[in-house]
Each structure stands twice: as C-alpha cells, then as structure tokens.
Scaffold this motif. Sequence first.
Motif, PDB file in Angstrom:
ATOM      1  N   THR A  27      -5.653 -22.214 -28.003  1.00 22.99           N
ATOM      2  CA  THR A  27      -6.913 -22.085 -28.721  1.00 22.99           C
ATOM      3  C   THR A  27      -8.060 -21.737 -27.798  1.00 22.99           C
ATOM      4  OG1 THR A  27      -6.121 -23.682 -30.320  1.00 22.99           O
ATOM      5  CG2 THR A  27      -8.479 -23.292 -30.271  1.00 22.99           C
ATOM      6  N   ARG A  28      -8.062 -22.279 -26.593  1.00 26.78           N
ATOM      7  CA  ARG A  28      -9.170 -22.028 -25.688  1.00 26.78           C
ATOM      8  C   ARG A  28      -9.044 -20.700 -24.973  1.00 26.78           C
ATOM      9  NH1 ARG A  28     -12.655 -26.011 -24.927  1.00 26.78           N
ATOM     10  NH2 ARG A  28     -12.102 -28.086 -25.610  1.00 26.78           N
ATOM     11  N   TYR A  29      -7.995 -19.953 -25.228  1.00 31.51           N
ATOM     12  CA  TYR A  29      -7.794 -18.671 -24.562  1.00 31.51           C
ATOM     13  C   TYR A  29      -7.557 -17.613 -25.622  1.00 31.51           C
ATOM     14  CZ  TYR A  29      -7.143 -21.917 -20.759  1.00 31.51           C
ATOM     15  OH  TYR A  29      -7.332 -22.925 -19.866  1.00 31.51           O
ATOM     16  N   SER A 621     -20.277 -25.633 -36.006  1.00 36.77           N
ATOM     17  CA  SER A 621     -18.910 -25.990 -36.400  1.00 36.77           C
ATOM     18  C   SER A 621     -18.618 -27.445 -36.083  1.00 36.77           C
ATOM     19  CB  SER A 621     -17.907 -25.078 -35.692  1.00 36.77           C
ATOM     20  OG  SER A 621     -17.965 -23.762 -36.194  1.00 36.77           O
ATOM     21  N   VAL A 622     -19.135 -27.931 -34.955  1.00 36.10           N
ATOM     22  CA  VAL A 622     -18.967 -29.348 -34.623  1.00 36.10           C
ATOM     23  C   VAL A 622     -19.692 -30.223 -35.642  1.00 36.10           C
ATOM     24  CG1 VAL A 622     -19.536 -31.109 -32.910  1.00 36.10           C
ATOM     25  CG2 VAL A 622     -18.575 -28.934 -32.180  1.00 36.10           C
ATOM     26  N   LEU A 623     -20.909 -29.838 -36.018  1.00 37.32           N
ATOM     27  CA  LEU A 623     -21.637 -30.605 -37.028  1.00 37.32           C
ATOM     28  C   LEU A 623     -20.910 -30.584 -38.370  1.00 37.32           C
ATOM     29  CD1 LEU A 623     -25.316 -29.504 -36.258  1.00 37.32           C
ATOM     30  CD2 LEU A 623     -24.169 -31.621 -35.587  1.00 37.32           C
ATOM     31  N   ALA A 624     -20.326 -29.438 -38.717  1.00 33.68           N
ATOM     32  CA  ALA A 624     -19.554 -29.368 -39.962  1.00 33.68           C
ATOM     33  C   ALA A 624     -18.327 -30.267 -39.900  1.00 33.68           C
ATOM     34  CB  ALA A 624     -19.144 -27.922 -40.238  1.00 33.68           C
ATOM     35  N   ALA A 625     -17.653 -30.300 -38.747  1.00 36.72           N
ATOM     36  CA  ALA A 625     -16.495 -31.185 -38.607  1.00 36.72           C
ATOM     37  C   ALA A 625     -16.896 -32.645 -38.773  1.00 36.72           C
ATOM     38  CB  ALA A 625     -15.837 -30.959 -37.245  1.00 36.72           C
ATOM     39  N   ASP A 626     -18.041 -33.019 -38.231  1.00 37.94           N
ATOM     40  CA  ASP A 626     -18.519 -34.392 -38.388  1.00 37.94           C
ATOM     41  C   ASP A 626     -18.829 -34.702 -39.852  1.00 37.94           C
ATOM     42  OD1 ASP A 626     -19.433 -36.940 -37.305  1.00 37.94           O
ATOM     43  OD2 ASP A 626     -21.445 -36.247 -37.799  1.00 37.94           O
ATOM     44  N   LEU A 627     -19.406 -33.735 -40.579  1.00 40.62           N
ATOM     45  CA  LEU A 627     -19.697 -33.952 -41.998  1.00 40.62           C
ATOM     46  C   LEU A 627     -18.421 -34.085 -42.818  1.00 40.62           C
ATOM     47  CD1 LEU A 627     -22.658 -31.442 -42.506  1.00 40.62           C
ATOM     48  CD2 LEU A 627     -22.783 -33.931 -42.602  1.00 40.62           C
ATOM     49  N   TRP A 628     -17.435 -33.225 -42.557  1.00 42.93           N
ATOM     50  CA  TRP A 628     -16.176 -33.322 -43.304  1.00 42.93           C
ATOM     51  C   TRP A 628     -15.470 -34.645 -43.014  1.00 42.93           C
ATOM     52  CZ3 TRP A 628     -16.544 -30.390 -47.072  1.00 42.93           C
ATOM     53  CH2 TRP A 628     -16.897 -29.052 -46.999  1.00 42.93           C
ATOM     54  N   LEU A 629     -15.562 -35.122 -41.782  1.00 37.48           N
ATOM     55  CA  LEU A 629     -14.915 -36.391 -41.450  1.00 37.48           C
ATOM     56  C   LEU A 629     -15.594 -37.548 -42.168  1.00 37.48           C
ATOM     57  CD1 LEU A 629     -12.696 -37.666 -39.721  1.00 37.48           C
ATOM     58  CD2 LEU A 629     -14.391 -37.972 -37.910  1.00 37.48           C
ATOM     59  N   ARG A 630     -16.912 -37.508 -42.296  1.00 40.42           N
ATOM     60  CA  ARG A 630     -17.615 -38.564 -43.024  1.00 40.42           C
ATOM     61  C   ARG A 630     -17.263 -38.565 -44.503  1.00 40.42           C
ATOM     62  NH1 ARG A 630     -23.804 -38.118 -40.609  1.00 40.42           N
ATOM     63  NH2 ARG A 630     -23.282 -38.538 -38.411  1.00 40.42           N
ATOM     64  N   LEU A 631     -16.924 -37.403 -45.035  1.00 43.44           N
ATOM     65  CA  LEU A 631     -16.532 -37.314 -46.439  1.00 43.44           C
ATOM     66  C   LEU A 631     -15.074 -37.691 -46.666  1.00 43.44           C
ATOM     67  CD1 LEU A 631     -18.318 -33.996 -47.501  1.00 43.44           C
ATOM     68  CD2 LEU A 631     -18.971 -36.328 -48.088  1.00 43.44           C
ATOM     69  N   GLU A 642     -11.423 -27.037 -34.650  1.00 48.55           N
ATOM     70  CA  GLU A 642     -10.646 -25.996 -33.974  1.00 48.55           C
ATOM     71  C   GLU A 642     -11.452 -24.709 -33.835  1.00 48.55           C
ATOM     72  OE1 GLU A 642      -6.611 -23.323 -34.687  1.00 48.55           O
ATOM     73  OE2 GLU A 642      -7.140 -24.948 -36.056  1.00 48.55           O
ATOM     74  N   GLU A 643     -12.232 -24.390 -34.872  1.00 50.36           N
ATOM     75  CA  GLU A 643     -13.088 -23.211 -34.788  1.00 50.36           C
ATOM     76  C   GLU A 643     -14.160 -23.388 -33.717  1.00 50.36           C
ATOM     77  OE1 GLU A 643     -14.297 -19.347 -36.123  1.00 50.36           O
ATOM     78  OE2 GLU A 643     -12.491 -20.548 -36.388  1.00 50.36           O
ATOM     79  N   ALA A 644     -14.692 -24.604 -33.596  1.00 53.14           N
ATOM     80  CA  ALA A 644     -15.685 -24.866 -32.555  1.00 53.14           C
ATOM     81  C   ALA A 644     -15.086 -24.691 -31.166  1.00 53.14           C
ATOM     82  CB  ALA A 644     -16.247 -26.276 -32.726  1.00 53.14           C
ATOM     83  N   GLU A 645     -13.867 -25.152 -30.961  1.00 50.88           N
ATOM     84  CA  GLU A 645     -13.221 -24.979 -29.661  1.00 50.88           C
ATOM     85  C   GLU A 645     -12.995 -23.509 -29.345  1.00 50.88           C
ATOM     86  OE1 GLU A 645      -9.699 -27.279 -29.904  1.00 50.88           O
ATOM     87  OE2 GLU A 645     -10.710 -29.201 -29.592  1.00 50.88           O
ATOM     88  N   ARG A 646     -12.655 -22.728 -30.344  1.00 53.26           N
ATOM     89  CA  ARG A 646     -12.472 -21.296 -30.104  1.00 53.26           C
ATOM     90  C   ARG A 646     -13.787 -20.620 -29.736  1.00 53.26           C
ATOM     91  NH1 ARG A 646     -13.137 -16.577 -32.503  1.00 53.26           N
ATOM     92  NH2 ARG A 646     -14.182 -17.546 -34.272  1.00 53.26           N
TER      93      ARG A 646
END
Length: 744
Positions: A27-29, A621-631, A642-646
């Motif tokens: 993912t990082r490459y 994308s990181v903020l979106a991941a945090d929001l989805w996790l809270r939901l 994963e999109e944020a890491e890319r």
Amino acid sequence: MTSPGDATPVRPPPSFSPGVPRGASKTRYPDERRNSSTPSLDPDLVESRVGSSSPTPPLSATTSELPIRSASPYARSLRSSTPQLARSSLGSPVEGRLDAAEDIRSLIIRSFSPVVGVYASVDTDDLVRQKGFKGGFWELIRPFGENVPGKVVIRDSIGSSRPWEDFGVRFVDLGGSSPTLYDSNTARTSPLAQVEEVLEKQLKSANDPLSGSVRPNDLLNFPSTSPLYKDYLRQLLSIASATPHETFRHPVASIIVISSRNTSPLESLRQLYADTSNGDRRLPEWIHPEYLRYYVLVHDEDQDDIAESTKLYDQMKRHFGLHCHLLRLRSNQCVVTDDDSVQVPECEWLSPAERLSNKSEPLVDLDTDGLPYLFESDVMAIKGFIRELVAQSVIPHMENRVAVWNDQVASRRRGISGRFMSMSRRWAGFGSSSRSSFTSGGGVSGNYDGAHGFYKPDTPEAILRKMADFAFMLRDWKLSASTYELLRSDYGNDKAWKYHAGAHEMCAVSMLLNPLAMPAKTKREDVDQMIETACYSYLTRCSDGPDGLRCLTLALELLKARGGSAIESATRWAMRAIDLGLVGPVGQGLLSDRISVCYASRNAIPGVRWGTRRRKAGMWSVLAADLWLRLGMPALASASLEEAERLYADVLEGDGVFLMPDMQTFIDNLRHAVKVEYLEARGLDTSDETIIADPLGTEETSEQLDKRMNRRSLIASPLDSAGLIAAQVTRDDDNPADDDFERA
C-alpha cells in the motif's frame, strides 16, 4: 533494515486465510502495488471459521504472524497493520479510482427534470390494480418516465438543436391516492433527518450492495465516486417539494386518463379537467393554472373491442386537439413464469419519505426481488407513449413558452429602457403595475405579497422565474443564467429573501453547468459570491436547511468538476456544510471522504511538482476513518484509513513516519482501534490485544547558518521558466568578487 515492501511473504494463520501464502502489503508503494494484489481479509471466510472452530483463539495468537506494515521503525515487530478488507464487501466511500464527474453532472441535471401530473379516472385505476399495481396508473408509468428511450432533441433560444440521451420527466399523482409534492402534510419531520435515517438503514442492511469490486485497470490518481455517496446526493436532490420561490416542481403538463370501460368517456374527461382547474384537485394559488393538458385513452386488450376504442379516440382528437394518445394494455396480471414477462425498472428518484414508508413498493411474490412484472407488449406500449408525450408535446410546449416569455417579458428588461423602468420602480414607484403597493420598509414598490410570501403567477417576476426554470430544464444554461441575473436585484429590492436566495443559487449553478462559460478568476469569484449570498439568505433569513445544504452540495460537485484552482473553492463549501451542522454523522463521513477525493484530484502545476494536495487529502481520509469508527463501521473506517496511507506514501519519507509525534500516535491508535473493532464484529476474541505506544524522543538536528547579510528567496513563479534562472543569477551576485575598488 528491510522495508515492509521487501519483506518475505509469510503464511497467515488459518483463521484469516484459505491457506494460500499472502505477500506483504504494497500500500505504501504505489508503483509496486500495480503488479501485486492487495491482501485482504475475506469476511465470509472469517465468519465460516468462527462458526466452525470450537474455542476462539486470542487476537495476539492470530495476528502474530500477520505481515507488518507499521509506519514507525521502532515498533514494526510489535504492531500489525490495518486489516486489508475486501472492497467488494465494504462499499467504501473511496472505492475505485476513476472519477465519475460526468455521472455526477448527469445526476444533477436529471434531478431538475420537468414534472408531469397524472390524474386518472376511477375505472382506469381499477384496471391497473388488476395488473398488480396498487397505486394505480401513476405507479404503472412512473419508473418509465425517468429515462425517455432514445435521443430527445431540444432547441435552445438561438435555434440550435442538440440531442440528449438522458432526458426524463417526473410523474406526480394529482389524484390523491399517494403523498404528492403539493401536500403540506407530508413534511412533518425534517427532510435532512429522513435522509440520515435512510443512509443508516442502508449501512446496516446486509442485503444492500453499496459498491462493486475494484477493477484492475483503475488508475491510482483519480478516485471515483462511491455508490453510497451517489445515493446520498440523489436523496438530497429528491427531497425538494413544490414551493413558491422556484417552479421546478410545478407541473409543466398534466395527463388526464380514462379507460375503454368508461360509460361516458367525453363527459368524464371534461369532469377531470374541471377538477384540476377549479375543483377539489386544484393546485395551490401560487402555481400557474395554465399548463398543458394531455388526454389518454387506455384500451383493455383482453376484454374490450379495439374498433370501439379507435372510434372513441377519434372523437377525443376532434374535441381536445392533437394532444391525445391511445394506450393499449392488457388487464391480466403478469407473473414471472410467463414467456414474455419483463421486470419493471426500479424508481430512481424516490424521496426519503417514500423510502422510509415503503408505500411506493407494491406487494409482490416473495420469490421475486421486490419488483412487479409486465408483459413485453405493455412495456413497449408504455415506452412509446412516454416518448410521444415528451418529444411531441412537453418539449415543444416548453420551447414555445420560453420563446413567448423571452419576447414579451424578458426583452423589455434587457434594454436601456427596461433598466430605466427598473430604476424608476426602485426609487419612485414609477412604472409599476396597478396591483403594486408601497411597502412600509424603504418605499420600494413591487408585486411581492409579503403577507403570504409569494408572487402571484401572472406578475413579471413570477413569469421570469418560470421562464428561467424552463430554460434550465431544457438545458439552455446561458439563457437561464442571464434571466436569473435579471431577477436577483428585483427580489432583493422587494425583500423576497427566498426568491433572492434561489435566484443566486441557480444563477451560479447555470454558470457552472454551461460548458462555454469562461473559467477566469473573476468569473469564479462571482460564482463564489453568489453561493455565499444564497447560503446566507437560505440559512439566516429563511432558516431553510435543506435548500442551504443543496446549494452547498451543488457548488461542491460542480466546482470539483471544473478542476484546477476551483477545487479549493469546492472543498471550502463542503467544510462550510460540516461546520454549520447541516449534515448528520453519516453525512459528515461522506463529506469528509468527498473532501479527500477533491484534494486528491488536484494535479501538479505543469513543468514542476508543486500544487498537489496529497497531504490534505490524506488528513481528511484519516478524519473520515475516525468518523466511521465512531459510528461503529470499522469496514468503512479501514477503507478510509487505507486510502490515507496510500495518499501519505507520496509525501512522507521512506520510513513512513510523521514528523509530528502526536500525529503518529493518533494514526497508530486509530489503526489499532479499527483492527480491533473489525475483528470483534467478526466474533474474534480481542481481550489479549494491547497497544504499545512508540517511544517519543526528541530529535536534535544542526544547521549551518548563512553568513550573508540578506538572503533572497529562490522561489519564482512556477509558470515562468525564466524566473528561476533569474533568481539563481541574482543569488550569485549577492557576494561579488573583490575588485580592489577601495584601494584605488
């Protein structure tokens, strides 16, 4: 030190893999990711393993052999990466790579389709109910009107013709058997709350396929629009009901329908016409009563004689003109086992209230997928009827009305004399009609009825607004933009704030939809100012949240489609919608992912590598991941992370470590929480899983000071290739050689 991308492939534990060796994540490459498949955890396999295994192993035992993809070099042996979930089972908001800008543009255009009312007699509705449609004739033809078969040719105001393949109309029921756009009792709850509730039901439903799998030829630099976000946008554009300040939901035409079973057909047609004009089915007084009437005779192929129906149809044409049609249908109900059975298409433009009430879905056999069936002959007859209605009656009627209003009303306002009369009305009341009255505010004379909050349909302001809306629905955006611009000052002078907001909103949307509009900076600043004015009037003066959110969302999508520097404006309006609290938790997650997509689509300036927004895209994308996790949606959170890491892989160093320790700790904790939540949702034991924080140390670096007195910037204009060379030459002249001038 061996990097994660060069690590030796390891064999995953039996709880996560069918036994095939899985390579380390790429993912990082991004350059290497194209040649390797992304490792994923198969949810179905996990569930089958959980159900078949006796004691559940602890998480530490199951994840000890997973390939490590840690961002920190100090804890690569202590922490595993985010679970790579199968995208085909997630419905990720960041799924795919190709940006479907044309799909979003077509979706926005089709949301402003002409509205056609349907008023059928009792015998016609009884005939259609025998076919399995409990809503009557309106429910039968509604799905077929959303996409007219074939190309529809439309002529603009200058006489040029253009074919369209995605033209459609909206059928609304005027008979009262179902909630309509004109029923004031249908909006008891907040429409935005209904949209949020529908999205929550879709996310919790296991039978709702939100997205497909990623195609191997998708490009990495162009994220696509997820089906979940498209559905959110479609519902947001479907909640609008008929209002006085805009005429998009006012009927352009009305279909009056009788069947061959009627004993007094001509008298029934006259009675149905009287009901819609002056009777119980009369529309509100702020809707213009003069719209096209179209008469339809439904012939029963199974029981009635076609010769008698043809004779009656000829009488209808002699009495009511050429806007008539003979529709031949079978009265028997079609089932899936019939040879010529065809499934009825699903309605695309269902309002959130209809989705929640399920009143639009008929009762069908449980063996089917929820949609009724029709005979192939009935489907062909309905499609032919709708095409004839739209191509030969509705569109010519709208083109004629636009031409007449443009010649009789709008042309008087565009010249010097028209502007003089407008100024006279504004300051002295000269030239106003006899129906005008002075307002108590500032002596402004107009036709606005402040007590009831609307213009009468025969006033010039209402006619011009209807003309602009007709031009917009006919996709003549140049004419609509110029007409909306004429009306902005009139509505502001009359303090008709909702009209004022709507004119600014649709003027900006028309300019953004016009492909020939100049993308200059001044033009974009004018668009931003109109959107700002529309939002202020909607939210502050009118307290209209749905229209305010619609304005911001349309600005987001249309500015994003423009590309370039317009993307910055698009993200600003999306952030405004989040900051004002116009969206719920699910809407915040979708808009956060959409902001990330906007920033990721920003390309570098040609010739240099500047101008991208990959870091901002990764942050959202990181903020979106945090929001989805809270939901409580770890699958969507994992996809966003994963999109944020890319995205961060292009801007971080080779080891993938953030320069800010707090940011690195937040990412690590979020990655761990996503993994734990996902595995707990699959029934795995996570009691033994602990997170080990990275040692936060202070890194000291030394830098040699520059002994020059004045340092000049080396940054030149990236578009000026000579600027950088000139800057370098200037730097060489900062310390000139000693020429012994003082010794002379």
